[in-house]
Design an enzyme around this catalytic site. Structure first.
Site, short mmCIF file in Angstrom:
data_model
loop_
_atom_site.label_atom_id
_atom_site.label_comp_id
_atom_site.label_asym_id
_atom_site.label_seq_id
_atom_site.Cartn_x
_atom_site.Cartn_y
_atom_site.Cartn_z
CE LYS A 1 0.47 9.37 -10.90
NZ LYS A 1 1.51 8.55 -10.38
CB CYS A 2 2.65 8.75 -20.11
SG CYS A 2 2.53 8.71 -21.90
N GLY A 3 1.71 5.80 -20.91
CA GLY A 3 2.13 4.55 -21.53
C GLY A 3 3.55 4.61 -22.06
CG PHE A 4 4.66 6.88 -25.10
CD1 PHE A 4 5.05 5.91 -26.01
CD2 PHE A 4 3.51 7.61 -25.37
CE1 PHE A 4 4.31 5.66 -27.16
CE2 PHE A 4 2.76 7.37 -26.51
CZ PHE A 4 3.16 6.39 -27.41
CB THR A 5 6.10 6.54 -18.02
OG1 THR A 5 5.07 7.55 -18.08
CG2 THR A 5 6.99 6.82 -16.83
#
Length: 159
Positions: free
Chosen positions: A35-39
């Site tokens: 659930k990360c912007g980098f996912t």
């Protein structure tokens, strides 16, 4: 520990093992989160794995919930998320801590071998990447913002 291959790790299915099965391979070790912007980097990591696995690259994903609680799920939920949303086939491991008092020994080793910006050892965020050569030497560390495609040249030079 005498080498990176001696560290005990747990697969995402809960099986205890070491990194010994990856001896002689180029490794890209990444702390991941769902659930990360980098996912979306899962796409790039899987693409690199597919492109170079026959040449000896193995991407190893280590989920961590230490950054903004961005990996809250169980191992089963993480595995399903990665498979369904990104088609991940590279090896995934159980959730670990990459910073602090309970840092997994593998990450303590990686950070001591190759500190980050200004010599700091802490992992700054999800999707920090460590590139390991075929002899188990930690070669390079890449921050979260470095996209997998951007390190393809370094990977190819080690294969």
């Amino acid at each position: 520990m005498t080498s990176i291959y001696d560290f005990k790790v747990k697969t995402i299915n809960g099986t205890e093992t070491t990194l010994e099965p990856y001896k002689g391979k180029v490794l890209l070790i990444v702390n991941v989160a769902s659930k990360c912007g980098f996912t979306p980097q899962y796409n790039g990591l899987e693409a690199l794995y597919q492109k170079y696995k026959e040449s000896g690259l193995v991407v190893l994903g280590f989920p961590s919930n230490q950054f903004g609680s961005q990996e809250p799920g169980t191992e089963e939920e993480i595995q399903n998320f990665c498979r369904v949303n990104f088609g991940v086939t590279f090896p995934m491991f159980s959730k670990i801590k990459v910073n602090g008092e309970n840092t997994h020994p593998l990450y303590a080793y990686l950070k001591s071998e190759l500190p980050g910006f200004l010599g700091t050892e802490s992992i700054k965020w999800n999707f920090t990447k460590f590139l390991i050569d075929k002899n188990g030497k930690v070669i390079q560390r890449f921050g979260s913002a470095t996209k997998p495609k951007e390190i393809e040249k370094e990977i190819k030079s080690l294969l």
